[in-house]
Write an enzyme that holds these catalytic residues in place. Sequence first.
Site, mmCIF file in Angstrom:
data_model
loop_
_atom_site.group_PDB
_atom_site.id
_atom_site.type_symbol
_atom_site.label_atom_id
_atom_site.label_comp_id
_atom_site.label_asym_id
_atom_site.label_seq_id
_atom_site.Cartn_x
_atom_site.Cartn_y
_atom_site.Cartn_z
ATOM 1 N NE ARG A 65 -2.272 3.630 1.961
ATOM 2 C CZ ARG A 65 -2.498 4.647 2.345
ATOM 3 N NH1 ARG A 65 -0.993 5.135 3.179
ATOM 4 N NH2 ARG A 65 -3.182 5.602 2.686
ATOM 5 C CG ASP A 112 0.902 7.686 3.287
ATOM 6 O OD1 ASP A 112 0.189 7.644 3.628
ATOM 7 O OD2 ASP A 112 2.196 8.697 3.762
ATOM 8 C CD GLU A 148 -3.297 8.574 1.058
ATOM 9 O OE1 GLU A 148 -4.241 9.100 1.822
ATOM 10 O OE2 GLU A 148 -1.961 8.428 0.918
#
Length: 535
Positions: A220, A222, A246
């Site tokens: 994931r 950022d 993100e």
Amino acid sequence: MFFLPSLLISLAFIRATTAATAADWRSRSIYQLITDRYALPAGADPTACKTQDQTWCGGTWNTIRENLDYIQNAGFTAIWISPVNQNYQGPRTAYGDPYHGYWIQDASQLNSHFGTSDDLKNLSAEVHRRNMYLMVDVVVNNVMSTSINPDYSQYMFKNKSQYHTYCPVVWGDRQSEMNCWLGDTVVPLPDLNTQDAQVQAQYGDWIKNLVQEYSIDGLRIDAAKHVNSNFWGPFCSSAGVFCMGEVFGDDISLAAQYTAPGTLDSILNYPIYDALVEAFQIPGPTNTSGLALVHDAMKNGLSDVTVLGNFLENQDLPRWHNLSVDPQSLYNAMVFNFMSDGIPIVYYGQEQLFSGGTDPLNREPLWPSGYQNTTAYQIITTLNKFRNYMIRSSPDWLMSPSEVISTSPAGISLLKGNVVSVMTTIGSPPQNISMGVYTPFARGTALTDILSCTQLVIGSNQTVAVDYALGGHPSVLIPSQLMNGSGLCGYSANVSTNAQGKNVNHNGASAITPQYSSAFIAFFALLFGLVSLSL
Ligand SMILES: *[C@@H]1O[C@H](CO)[C@@H](O)[C@H](O)[C@H]1NC(C)=O
Ligand SMILES: *[C@@H]1O[C@H](CO)[C@@H](O)[C@H](O)[C@H]1NC(C)=O
Ligand SMILES: *[C@@H]1O[C@H](CO)[C@@H](O)[C@H](O)[C@H]1NC(C)=O
Ligand SMILES: *[C@@H]1O[C@H](CO)[C@@H](O)[C@H](O)[C@H]1NC(C)=O
Ligand SMILES: *[C@@H]1O[C@H](CO)[C@@H](O)[C@H](O)[C@H]1NC(C)=O
Ligand SMILES: *[C@@H]1O[C@H](CO)[C@@H](O)[C@H](O)[C@H]1NC(C)=O
Ligand SMILES: *[C@@H]1O[C@H](CO)[C@@H](O)[C@H](O)[C@H]1NC(C)=O
Ligand SMILES: *[C@@H]1O[C@H](CO)[C@@H](O)[C@H](O)[C@H]1NC(C)=O
Ligand SMILES: *[C@@H]1O[C@H](CO)[C@@H](O)[C@H](O)[C@H]1NC(C)=O
């Protein structure tokens, strides 16, 4: 005698180099947690953690490993943990301590607050032993500082020329969003020069090592939208695993840009999140037609919505239960995320109906909940079990695109393969109304609602009526004939398999549903938007 050891060695080698792709992640379901807040070590004081204090509460990689049953019993097949790399070591700032892990100092080291290298390997091994995946949060866009003139020697990138020159971000200006510094002058976030070839190469080596060393299955990423999108293709290739970035906000063209070839595999589904709030928040505008528009615009605008990360909460947003107290609003919105295209993600504490507001209040310790088997936990478990069953029994279900079949201010319904999901915006109080939903199934077909285990029968005109005499609950409907093997509503979890190991039920499945063209569905969606509700 020589055969067995060499076989074991080659098996170990295969495991260490098996990289999980977007296609592998499509069938997963993710539980997101903040390492510091998920579980306490034995003997620690369970009342000591105060969310608003913004300091460490004691969770570690070992305490996650020791408490994976709670996650796996709810049917999740992956965890996403907060960043693992070393953070700011200095005195407490005006915004507290970096308990969350996002204030990167030296990314080449691990964060000793959460354990040792062996502890992280042990967590990874235990996750894999359970046939689950490990997703690790990484921060690439920036490091953290307490000055706009930091000492660069403390970072992995030690030369000032490897960073963009300081400027505060001007929101809405894409060049500024990518090249200026996030944060503020109290906690500035020095911005890496990700256009620089040497920075790109060093980041590529770094992520390749991190993924291999800890057998990470996915990333994931950022603040991905604060980096030029073409940085991500080579970075993710070096990582060799699924990348979900993100890209904050509801801009669908930006979402498309960051999922185009040569960028990220996937992003967090912020456009759908925003539309879900507009549709299901109570009180709220009940903008279900807006949700349908965004659903279709994402499907048409992005290359593959089946690998996007669908969520209702995370460490940057107020809890759903903070925005909307009525639990039925959460349950109905959850059904949309689990039963439409995409990878469902549940942020720790959502299943306990936590209600914290914005950062830091949305990062509560989980232990005061007692990890109870709440209604929300049970609904999540059922949705996971059902989704996992559909994936097992019906190999093309995940790729069969979800279609909105009707909308009205009182609700929205979706079709994905043989599954009809009927969601309502009316909330908990019982109402003397029913929602008629046009389905692909023939008159007389028995359907099971997997959430209530009630049976409904398709009436004239291929319509099923869902009533709200017991309140505005969501319904997930499937022909009862396909329930055997699901382990739900009293049906056996075991299925008879043929010689190839294929689930016999699946063959029955294709016989039930006539194939619909999307034009046909769209026609009835329009019609039922007008006529389906007796509200
Ligand atoms: C994992 O944990 C076990 C039990 O605490 C320990 O014996 C073992 O050395 C650890 N292994 C690694 C790779 O850290
Ligand atoms: C830092 O980068 C500049 C520009 O690339 C270079 O001239 C300088 O030698 C570098 N300094 C160090 C200490 O590597
Ligand atoms: C509903 O949502 C759509 C899509 O975001 C938006 O265009 C529309 O203005 C919204 N309608 C209302 C009444 O808020
Ligand atoms: C939502 O969070 C705010 C703080 O951000 C808090 O004041 C409020 O009471 C919360 N609302 C609910 C319903 O929990
Ligand atoms: C939670 O409660 C439900 C309903 O009683 C039960 O079926 C389920 O097994 C429980 N789950 C766990 C993990 O205890
Ligand atoms: C529900 O509506 C029906 C039809 O209008 C009516 O006959 C019935 O009495 C209503 N029931 C309640 C509990 O209001
Ligand atoms: C059946 O559905 C069609 C399309 O929605 C509608 O025009 C027709 O009136 C319905 N017939 C009955 C008997 O409900
Ligand atoms: C499934 O089959 C296994 C082995 O045949 C058996 O032990 C188990 O009890 C069965 N489970 C159910 C739910 O029927
Ligand atoms: C479910 O499938 C099993 C195995 O094929 C079969 O023995 C059983 O009778 C079926 N049960 C129902 C309710 O159809």
